[in-house]
Write an enzyme that holds these catalytic residues in place. Structure first.
Site, PDB file in Angstrom:
ATOM      1  N   ASP A 167     -53.213  -0.042   9.584  1.00  0.00           N
ATOM      2  CA  ASP A 167     -52.408  -0.188  10.798  1.00  0.00           C
ATOM      3  C   ASP A 167     -51.458  -1.364  10.601  1.00  0.00           C
ATOM      4  OD1 ASP A 167     -52.799   0.752  14.022  1.00  0.00           O
ATOM      5  OD2 ASP A 167     -51.655  -1.076  13.625  1.00  0.00           O
ATOM      6  N   ILE A 168     -50.202  -1.163  11.015  1.00  0.00           N
ATOM      7  CA  ILE A 168     -49.164  -2.176  10.813  1.00  0.00           C
ATOM      8  C   ILE A 168     -49.431  -3.420  11.662  1.00  0.00           C
ATOM      9  CG2 ILE A 168     -47.522  -1.518  12.628  1.00  0.00           C
ATOM     10  CD1 ILE A 168     -45.341  -1.506  10.448  1.00  0.00           C
TER      11      ILE A 168
ATOM     12  N   ASN B 200     -57.292   7.042  20.958  1.00  0.00           N
ATOM     13  CA  ASN B 200     -56.618   6.917  22.242  1.00  0.00           C
ATOM     14  C   ASN B 200     -55.981   8.263  22.574  1.00  0.00           C
ATOM     15  OD1 ASN B 200     -57.276   4.200  22.398  1.00  0.00           O
ATOM     16  ND2 ASN B 200     -55.419   3.558  21.332  1.00  0.00           N
TER      17      ASN B 200
ATOM     18  N   VAL C 139     -48.476   6.890  19.895  1.00  0.00           N
ATOM     19  CA  VAL C 139     -48.010   7.836  18.878  1.00  0.00           C
ATOM     20  C   VAL C 139     -48.736   9.159  19.115  1.00  0.00           C
ATOM     21  CG1 VAL C 139     -47.901   8.347  16.417  1.00  0.00           C
ATOM     22  CG2 VAL C 139     -47.591   5.986  17.202  1.00  0.00           C
TER      23      VAL C 139
ATOM     24  N   HIS D 292     -54.555  10.403  15.739  1.00  0.00           N
ATOM     25  CA  HIS D 292     -54.975   9.444  14.723  1.00  0.00           C
ATOM     26  C   HIS D 292     -56.242   8.736  15.178  1.00  0.00           C
ATOM     27  CE1 HIS D 292     -52.173   7.535  17.517  1.00  0.00           C
ATOM     28  NE2 HIS D 292     -52.894   6.435  17.383  1.00  0.00           N
TER      29      HIS D 292
ATOM     30  N   HIS E   8     -58.340   5.294  14.969  1.00  0.00           N
ATOM     31  CA  HIS E   8     -58.348   3.884  14.587  1.00  0.00           C
ATOM     32  C   HIS E   8     -59.731   3.605  14.002  1.00  0.00           C
ATOM     33  CE1 HIS E   8     -54.741   2.500  16.932  1.00  0.00           C
ATOM     34  NE2 HIS E   8     -55.027   3.562  17.657  1.00  0.00           N
TER      35      HIS E   8
HETATM   36  P1  AMP Z   1     -51.924   4.319  19.506  1.00  0.00           P
HETATM   37  O1  AMP Z   1     -51.437   3.201  20.372  1.00  0.00           O
HETATM   38  O2  AMP Z   1     -53.379   4.643  19.649  1.00  0.00           O
HETATM   39  O3  AMP Z   1     -51.031   5.546  19.639  1.00  0.00           O
HETATM   40  O4  AMP Z   1     -51.805   3.791  18.000  1.00  0.00           O
HETATM   41  C1  AMP Z   1     -50.616   3.761  17.280  1.00  0.00           C
HETATM   42  C2  AMP Z   1     -50.850   2.763  16.179  1.00  0.00           C
HETATM   43  O5  AMP Z   1     -49.909   2.991  15.165  1.00  0.00           O
HETATM   44  C3  AMP Z   1     -50.688   1.311  16.600  1.00  0.00           C
HETATM   45  O6  AMP Z   1     -51.914   0.621  16.386  1.00  0.00           O
HETATM   46  C4  AMP Z   1     -49.559   0.782  15.715  1.00  0.00           C
HETATM   47  O7  AMP Z   1     -49.781  -0.537  15.298  1.00  0.00           O
HETATM   48  C5  AMP Z   1     -49.604   1.759  14.559  1.00  0.00           C
HETATM   49  N1  AMP Z   1     -48.362   1.951  13.828  1.00  0.00           N
HETATM   50  C6  AMP Z   1     -47.139   2.223  14.335  1.00  0.00           C
HETATM   51  N2  AMP Z   1     -46.243   2.373  13.342  1.00  0.00           N
HETATM   52  C7  AMP Z   1     -46.919   2.213  12.169  1.00  0.00           C
HETATM   53  C8  AMP Z   1     -46.550   2.245  10.796  1.00  0.00           C
HETATM   54  N3  AMP Z   1     -45.302   2.497  10.387  1.00  0.00           N
HETATM   55  N4  AMP Z   1     -47.507   2.023   9.869  1.00  0.00           N
HETATM   56  C9  AMP Z   1     -48.768   1.762  10.259  1.00  0.00           C
HETATM   57  N5  AMP Z   1     -49.180   1.729  11.538  1.00  0.00           N
HETATM   58  C10 AMP Z   1     -48.262   1.935  12.483  1.00  0.00           C
END
Ligand code: AMP
Length: 111
Positions: free
Chosen positions: A26-27, A82, A91, A95, A97
């Protein structure tokens, strides 16, 4: 957006990959180990859709997560999906976490 990660348009450090599943850091990590595990398919917005249509892919995501928790922590982990904007989903490509490594006992969320 995760489609661009699957296609390689957005480069990430690939931590695990199978025919159907990809894992990368995760970024914005919220735990000592914070890895995202996703299906390569862009067809599913959330875990319930994926579970209904492709339970074997969901099972593969869990297996990949477990093995990453063994590789990057002590094998114990928390998996969070989520589902929906008011639950913190930003997103809409399903996915997991994967959180691991001395997590706060009382914290349930990724943030
Ligand atoms: P959610 O809020 O559950 O939809 O999680 C989306 C996750 O994607 C967040 O924890 C972000 O930090 C992560 N994220 C967004 N863009 C990227 C990326 N390019 N590479 C890795 N993680 C990302």
């Amino acid at each position: 957006m995760f489609a661009k990660i699957v296609s390689g348009e957005i480069p990430v450090e690939i931590l695990a990959e199978t025919d159907r599943v990809l894992a990368f850091p995760d970024i914005s990590p919220q735990a000592p180990v914070h890895i995202l595990v996703i299906p390569k398919s862009t067809a599913y917005a959330n875990v319930a859709e994926l579970a209904a249509a492709e339970p074997e892919t969901l099972a593969e995501m869990v297996a990949v997560a477990r093995s990453l928790a063994e590789e990057h922590a002590n094998g114990e982990y928390r998996l969070i999906f989520n589902s929906g904007a008011t639950a913190g989903q930003t997103v809409f490509h399903v996915h997991a976490h994967l959180l691991a490594g001395n997590l706060e006992e009382r914290s349930l969320g990724a943030s």
